[in-house]
Write a protein that holds these residues in place. Sequence first.
Motif, PDB file in Angstrom:
ATOM      1  N   ALA A  48       0.744  -1.050   0.058  1.00  0.00           N
ATOM      2  CA  ALA A  48      -0.098   0.104   0.058  1.00  0.00           C
ATOM      3  C   ALA A  48       0.727   1.313  -0.118  1.00  0.00           C
ATOM      4  O   ALA A  48       1.176   1.789   0.920  1.00  0.00           O
ATOM      5  CB  ALA A  48      -0.830   0.072   0.972  1.00  0.00           C
ATOM      6  N   ASP A  84       2.372   4.926  -0.431  1.00  0.00           N
ATOM      7  CA  ASP A  84       1.657   6.200  -0.046  1.00  0.00           C
ATOM      8  C   ASP A  84       2.274   7.136  -1.182  1.00  0.00           C
ATOM      9  O   ASP A  84       3.482   7.339  -1.315  1.00  0.00           O
ATOM     10  CB  ASP A  84       2.349   6.563   1.335  1.00  0.00           C
ATOM     11  CG  ASP A  84       1.673   8.121   1.721  1.00  0.00           C
ATOM     12  OD1 ASP A  84       1.362   8.529   0.795  1.00  0.00           O
ATOM     13  OD2 ASP A  84       1.836   8.126   2.952  1.00  0.00           O
ATOM     14  N   VAL A  85       1.420   7.418  -2.182  1.00  0.00           N
ATOM     15  CA  VAL A  85       1.809   8.105  -3.233  1.00  0.00           C
ATOM     16  C   VAL A  85       2.383   9.298  -2.976  1.00  0.00           C
ATOM     17  O   VAL A  85       3.317   9.967  -3.400  1.00  0.00           O
ATOM     18  CB  VAL A  85       0.593   8.128  -3.996  1.00  0.00           C
ATOM     19  CG1 VAL A  85       0.943   8.885  -5.576  1.00  0.00           C
ATOM     20  CG2 VAL A  85       0.284   6.570  -4.661  1.00  0.00           C
ATOM     21  N   GLU A  97       4.983  -1.840  -9.182  1.00  0.00           N
ATOM     22  CA  GLU A  97       3.834  -1.128  -8.191  1.00  0.00           C
ATOM     23  C   GLU A  97       4.128   0.264  -8.065  1.00  0.00           C
ATOM     24  O   GLU A  97       3.222   1.172  -8.312  1.00  0.00           O
ATOM     25  CB  GLU A  97       3.566  -1.891  -6.961  1.00  0.00           C
ATOM     26  CG  GLU A  97       2.411  -1.697  -6.379  1.00  0.00           C
ATOM     27  CD  GLU A  97       1.028  -2.051  -6.679  1.00  0.00           C
ATOM     28  OE1 GLU A  97       1.048  -2.391  -7.937  1.00  0.00           O
ATOM     29  OE2 GLU A  97       0.081  -2.116  -6.066  1.00  0.00           O
ATOM     30  N   ASP A 145       3.675   2.215 -11.130  1.00  0.00           N
ATOM     31  CA  ASP A 145       2.090   2.235 -11.536  1.00  0.00           C
ATOM     32  C   ASP A 145       1.595   3.232 -10.687  1.00  0.00           C
ATOM     33  O   ASP A 145       0.654   4.092 -11.191  1.00  0.00           O
ATOM     34  CB  ASP A 145       1.544   0.895 -11.137  1.00  0.00           C
ATOM     35  CG  ASP A 145       2.075  -0.122 -12.157  1.00  0.00           C
ATOM     36  OD1 ASP A 145       2.947  -0.022 -13.162  1.00  0.00           O
ATOM     37  OD2 ASP A 145       1.675  -1.559 -12.132  1.00  0.00           O
ATOM     38  N   LEU A 146       1.915   3.352  -9.271  1.00  0.00           N
ATOM     39  CA  LEU A 146       1.267   4.301  -8.447  1.00  0.00           C
ATOM     40  C   LEU A 146       1.786   5.676  -8.503  1.00  0.00           C
ATOM     41  O   LEU A 146       1.184   6.579  -8.472  1.00  0.00           O
ATOM     42  CB  LEU A 146       1.407   3.786  -7.002  1.00  0.00           C
ATOM     43  CG  LEU A 146       0.465   2.558  -6.830  1.00  0.00           C
ATOM     44  CD1 LEU A 146       1.001   1.736  -5.604  1.00  0.00           C
ATOM     45  CD2 LEU A 146      -0.835   2.932  -6.538  1.00  0.00           C
ATOM     46  N   GLU A 203       2.474   9.211 -11.674  1.00  0.00           N
ATOM     47  CA  GLU A 203       1.257   9.642 -12.205  1.00  0.00           C
ATOM     48  C   GLU A 203       1.172  10.717 -13.380  1.00  0.00           C
ATOM     49  O   GLU A 203       1.882  11.376 -13.375  1.00  0.00           O
ATOM     50  CB  GLU A 203       0.222  10.387 -11.094  1.00  0.00           C
ATOM     51  CG  GLU A 203      -0.129   9.272  -9.998  1.00  0.00           C
ATOM     52  CD  GLU A 203      -1.032   9.949  -8.973  1.00  0.00           C
ATOM     53  OE1 GLU A 203      -1.885   9.540  -8.321  1.00  0.00           O
ATOM     54  OE2 GLU A 203      -0.464  11.138  -8.370  1.00  0.00           O
ATOM     55  N   GLU A 223     -10.517  -4.009  -1.713  1.00  0.00           N
ATOM     56  CA  GLU A 223      -9.125  -3.950  -1.083  1.00  0.00           C
ATOM     57  C   GLU A 223      -8.798  -2.398  -0.988  1.00  0.00           C
ATOM     58  O   GLU A 223      -8.231  -1.859   0.023  1.00  0.00           O
ATOM     59  CB  GLU A 223      -7.983  -4.742  -1.795  1.00  0.00           C
ATOM     60  CG  GLU A 223      -6.612  -4.646  -1.434  1.00  0.00           C
ATOM     61  CD  GLU A 223      -6.195  -5.036   0.081  1.00  0.00           C
ATOM     62  OE1 GLU A 223      -7.003  -5.828   0.520  1.00  0.00           O
ATOM     63  OE2 GLU A 223      -5.370  -4.268   0.900  1.00  0.00           O
ATOM     64  N   ARG A 269      -8.589   0.065   2.210  1.00  0.00           N
ATOM     65  CA  ARG A 269      -7.198   0.845   2.374  1.00  0.00           C
ATOM     66  C   ARG A 269      -7.550   2.460   2.764  1.00  0.00           C
ATOM     67  O   ARG A 269      -7.055   2.957   3.622  1.00  0.00           O
ATOM     68  CB  ARG A 269      -6.166   0.647   1.269  1.00  0.00           C
ATOM     69  CG  ARG A 269      -5.491  -0.577   1.182  1.00  0.00           C
ATOM     70  CD  ARG A 269      -4.454  -0.453   0.005  1.00  0.00           C
ATOM     71  NE  ARG A 269      -3.872  -1.757  -0.094  1.00  0.00           N
ATOM     72  CZ  ARG A 269      -2.961  -2.222  -0.999  1.00  0.00           C
ATOM     73  NH1 ARG A 269      -2.600  -0.998  -1.840  1.00  0.00           N
ATOM     74  NH2 ARG A 269      -2.509  -3.329  -1.259  1.00  0.00           N
ATOM     75  N   LEU A 320      -7.205  13.755  -8.857  1.00  0.00           N
ATOM     76  CA  LEU A 320      -5.858  13.143  -8.437  1.00  0.00           C
ATOM     77  C   LEU A 320      -6.054  12.560  -6.870  1.00  0.00           C
ATOM     78  O   LEU A 320      -5.490  11.874  -6.479  1.00  0.00           O
ATOM     79  CB  LEU A 320      -4.978  14.378  -8.495  1.00  0.00           C
ATOM     80  CG  LEU A 320      -4.132  14.248  -9.621  1.00  0.00           C
ATOM     81  CD1 LEU A 320      -3.108  15.093  -9.643  1.00  0.00           C
ATOM     82  CD2 LEU A 320      -3.593  12.907  -9.843  1.00  0.00           C
ATOM     83  N   ARG A 365      -8.380   8.636  -2.770  1.00  0.00           N
ATOM     84  CA  ARG A 365      -7.513   7.660  -2.190  1.00  0.00           C
ATOM     85  C   ARG A 365      -7.866   6.343  -2.816  1.00  0.00           C
ATOM     86  O   ARG A 365      -7.042   5.466  -2.867  1.00  0.00           O
ATOM     87  CB  ARG A 365      -8.028   7.767  -0.826  1.00  0.00           C
ATOM     88  CG  ARG A 365      -7.218   8.891   0.003  1.00  0.00           C
ATOM     89  CD  ARG A 365      -5.731   8.083   0.209  1.00  0.00           C
ATOM     90  NE  ARG A 365      -4.634   9.295   0.331  1.00  0.00           N
ATOM     91  CZ  ARG A 365      -3.455   8.975   0.514  1.00  0.00           C
ATOM     92  NH1 ARG A 365      -3.181   7.970   0.806  1.00  0.00           N
ATOM     93  NH2 ARG A 365      -2.731  10.161   0.643  1.00  0.00           N
ATOM     94  N   ARG A 390      -6.096   5.908  -6.395  1.00  0.00           N
ATOM     95  CA  ARG A 390      -4.965   6.684  -6.603  1.00  0.00           C
ATOM     96  C   ARG A 390      -3.893   5.674  -7.148  1.00  0.00           C
ATOM     97  O   ARG A 390      -3.656   4.783  -6.587  1.00  0.00           O
ATOM     98  CB  ARG A 390      -4.521   7.166  -5.141  1.00  0.00           C
ATOM     99  CG  ARG A 390      -3.317   7.891  -5.280  1.00  0.00           C
ATOM    100  CD  ARG A 390      -3.528   9.409  -5.504  1.00  0.00           C
ATOM    101  NE  ARG A 390      -2.487  10.248  -5.916  1.00  0.00           N
ATOM    102  CZ  ARG A 390      -1.900  10.932  -5.197  1.00  0.00           C
ATOM    103  NH1 ARG A 390      -2.272  11.061  -3.867  1.00  0.00           N
ATOM    104  NH2 ARG A 390      -0.851  11.769  -5.451  1.00  0.00           N
ATOM    105  N   GLY A 391      -3.162   6.391  -8.145  1.00  0.00           N
ATOM    106  CA  GLY A 391      -2.205   5.634  -8.804  1.00  0.00           C
ATOM    107  C   GLY A 391      -2.311   4.712  -9.860  1.00  0.00           C
ATOM    108  O   GLY A 391      -1.539   4.681 -10.847  1.00  0.00           O
ATOM    109  N   TRP A 392      -3.853   4.109  -9.795  1.00  0.00           N
ATOM    110  CA  TRP A 392      -4.139   3.365 -10.972  1.00  0.00           C
ATOM    111  C   TRP A 392      -5.026   4.019 -11.724  1.00  0.00           C
ATOM    112  O   TRP A 392      -5.821   3.421 -12.702  1.00  0.00           O
ATOM    113  CB  TRP A 392      -4.882   2.127 -10.344  1.00  0.00           C
ATOM    114  CG  TRP A 392      -4.117   0.958  -9.762  1.00  0.00           C
ATOM    115  CD1 TRP A 392      -3.191   0.219 -10.453  1.00  0.00           C
ATOM    116  CD2 TRP A 392      -3.802   0.825  -8.304  1.00  0.00           C
ATOM    117  NE1 TRP A 392      -2.460  -0.390  -9.317  1.00  0.00           N
ATOM    118  CE2 TRP A 392      -2.895  -0.250  -8.282  1.00  0.00           C
ATOM    119  CE3 TRP A 392      -4.397   1.338  -7.390  1.00  0.00           C
ATOM    120  CZ2 TRP A 392      -2.244  -0.470  -7.006  1.00  0.00           C
ATOM    121  CZ3 TRP A 392      -4.155   0.861  -5.905  1.00  0.00           C
ATOM    122  CH2 TRP A 392      -3.011  -0.098  -5.962  1.00  0.00           C
ATOM    123  N   THR A 393      -5.203   5.352 -11.484  1.00  0.00           N
ATOM    124  CA  THR A 393      -5.734   6.164 -12.345  1.00  0.00           C
ATOM    125  C   THR A 393      -5.553   6.354 -13.603  1.00  0.00           C
ATOM    126  O   THR A 393      -4.300   6.713 -14.112  1.00  0.00           O
ATOM    127  CB  THR A 393      -5.841   7.771 -11.870  1.00  0.00           C
ATOM    128  OG1 THR A 393      -5.795   7.631 -10.432  1.00  0.00           O
ATOM    129  CG2 THR A 393      -6.774   8.583 -12.191  1.00  0.00           C
TER     130      THR A 393
END
Lengths: 199, 639
Positions: A42, A44-45, A75, A78-79, A82, B564, B568, B619, B622, B625-628
């Motif tokens: 998980a 934290d972006v 991962e 990917d995250l 952006e 999931e 989170r 953006l 939550r 986020r990131g798989w956008t």
Amino acid sequence: MLVLFAHPSLERSEVNRPLARAASEVDGVTLVDLYAEYPDFAIDVDREQGRLLGHEAIVFLHPLYWYSTPAILKEWQDLVLEHGFAYGSEGKALHGKLFFSALTAGGPEEAYRAEGVNHFTIRELLLPLEQTAIMCGMIYLPPFALFGARNAVDQGRIESHLSDWVRLLEAVRDDRLDIARAQDLPRLNADLGAIIAAN
Amino acid sequence: MFQAFVYLCAAVIAVPIAKRLGLGSVLGYLIAGILIGPIFGLVGSETKEIQHFAELGVVMMLFLVGLELDPSTLWQMRARLVGLGGLQVGLTAASIAAVLLLFGVEWHLAVAVGLIFSLSSTAIVLQTLSEKGLTRTEGGRSSFSVLLFQDIAVIPMLALMPVLAVPEMADLGAQTVTPATGLEGSDATDLHADMSLVEGLSGWAHALVVLGAVALVLLGGHFLSRPLFRFIAESRLREIFTATALLLVVAIALLMTLVGLSPALGTFLAGVILANSEFRHELESDIEPFKGLLLGLFFITVGAGIDFSVLFGDLPTLLGLTLGVILVKGAVLFGLARLFRLAHGDRWLFTLGLAQAGEFGFVLLSFGLQSGVFAVEAAKTLSLVVALSMLLTPVLFVFYDRLIVGRLGARLDAEADEVDEQGPVIIAGIGRFGQIVNRLLVASGIQTVVLDHEAAQIDIQRQVGVKAFFGDATRPELLRAAGIEKARLLIVAIDDRDRAVQLVEHVHRYYPNIKILARAFDVNHLYLLEQAGADLALREVFDTSVRLGAEALKTLGMHPFKVEKMTRAFRWHDQTGLDQLYHLWDAHPDVARNRAFLARVKEHGETLAQVMETDRLQLHDRTERGWTPPPKDYHRHLS
């Protein structure tokens, strides 16, 4: 300099662990153990993007898994990379930063060529990373690679690789790396003496 | 009452000062004794009676030492115990006797004195070692082996005394012993006179009774003590448990005395038998304060019993004899330490630590006097030498600290790694919560010490192979007995909310280096625990509830990875809220009246849906986020 370190079974690592420790002891290097910080993936972006903004060079440190990075680094890409941050018309946060991968490969260097069992050179296999860096406006350098990593300890090749590693990190930090020449090499440690200027 | 006042007063004044000066508590007690006895004359001949009573402190100490050593550890020590101990006693006795023979002393007397001075002071040495934290070093262990062997060797020595008697003196001795001789007597001899189970029995019957008594201690300790303690524990009367523990020690001491064995040895054996019992830490914490007080009293009486008239009558001779004894003993010890390959620092600890004569010397002296081995004057002189050498021991330890450790500083640091018991994890409370924590840790190879105040709960845990101990973890003494000083981590999982907070507060204040992880019941409890100093507190039902909620979403047909991402986001939102609300709560912990807190709770609740339902293309969403995905026409803008 930001070193993003990814090794999912650190307790069995023979080369990457000393490389990570050595990096953490170099002034000006921030070492991030991704599997330790995000054991559940998980990521934290915001925090990771903040780290990218705070450093001028980004390095992936990892063993080569199936011709690529371990899963958490994928991962992470990917995250964190952006649209609007790392790429796209508004995404210029990484422009001009240096990027390369420091990796260890199990096979010997002869295996990584057209006639070898892996059919491609290490630089060719890492083309996805190279193109990602280009897409993000970063300066891509060839990998800093150790081949035959499984036998490196037995053959006593760790010490010289470690000192090369520290030398490279310090050169990047102090702006002593000849970037144009480095970009043409098959791997960074093919000829360190030729691309690093003396102090 | 006045006596008690004098003794306590002397101890309270002298001991902290001695400790502050780096002299150790033992020297403090001895000085206190000298002050109230020979110097100010506040106490007189009754010190001997008090000393008999105070010897129970030595007995308790051996019981506690036994509790620390389970039978298998004792068995591992056998080579050192017999080899090192046997050689120390044999060689020291022989060397001292040889020196005396050279000076023309009659051989009976020379052997008897040799035997007396071969013994060291268990009380002083063990107390000092544990005070300095040296018990588990090589030197400490070797010292302990020797002391234990000496405790066993006293028994045949007592039997040997009459044999060494000079015939003409035997009658004389029998007469002079009855009036007070100025010697510190001992319960062993006195009790011999008034009551004994073995007097008048033939040799084999004697042996049988002695063996029977030892068997009673061993078998009783193994089979009877646990049901008894469990029964007492279930009565939930703390003072009765303490009384039972004391009764156990006193009863064994009495039994051993009746059959002519060393009471310290008997309780030591009982301690070893109980070392694996779940009541170990509770027994330790119950006996410990009594042991400390009685042992202190014992040292005071040693100091108070020094006869200044005899001492100053012939000070040079007495000092010469004392130093002579210490030198001979030290030489033998140093030789043995080299033979057994002790490291440099340990070698000096062993040599300087055991170079004194001990309290068993008094026992042998009065027994020897009774049997006609010594004349009264000789016995007085010898007993002063014993006392003086004990008095000098703390000085030798100071010498060890300042000179040997100081010089060896770096090397001793390197050796510190060898201390074999790694700091354990203490788990307070082994209910449903603590059990799972414990299982995970133990399965990962972590050593845990589990405490619970429910005897029944402990029993169940023991049956499934968990090393659990009975006792109330919120009591500081029990925590100490369980090893909190060396622990790396404390896990608080006890059911009583308030006591859990108190426990965290106590450990955080007195052992600030120990990390504390705690189970919280709800948010309020979580804040209280964190305020008390817990490094981490987790609500006991939060994770399970979130997981069940996630399962509900999956059951309703939501894609598992979407679920999931939702959970989170939910956790992130919850954690952020907890962190922000803490400051408002901290300012005014009475939640019902804390308006700012309540308002913020409401506001935070409203943001939840927002966080989880925002537009996926934004953006700051939550969940996505990131798989956008990038905008649909984004490639046109790429250069």
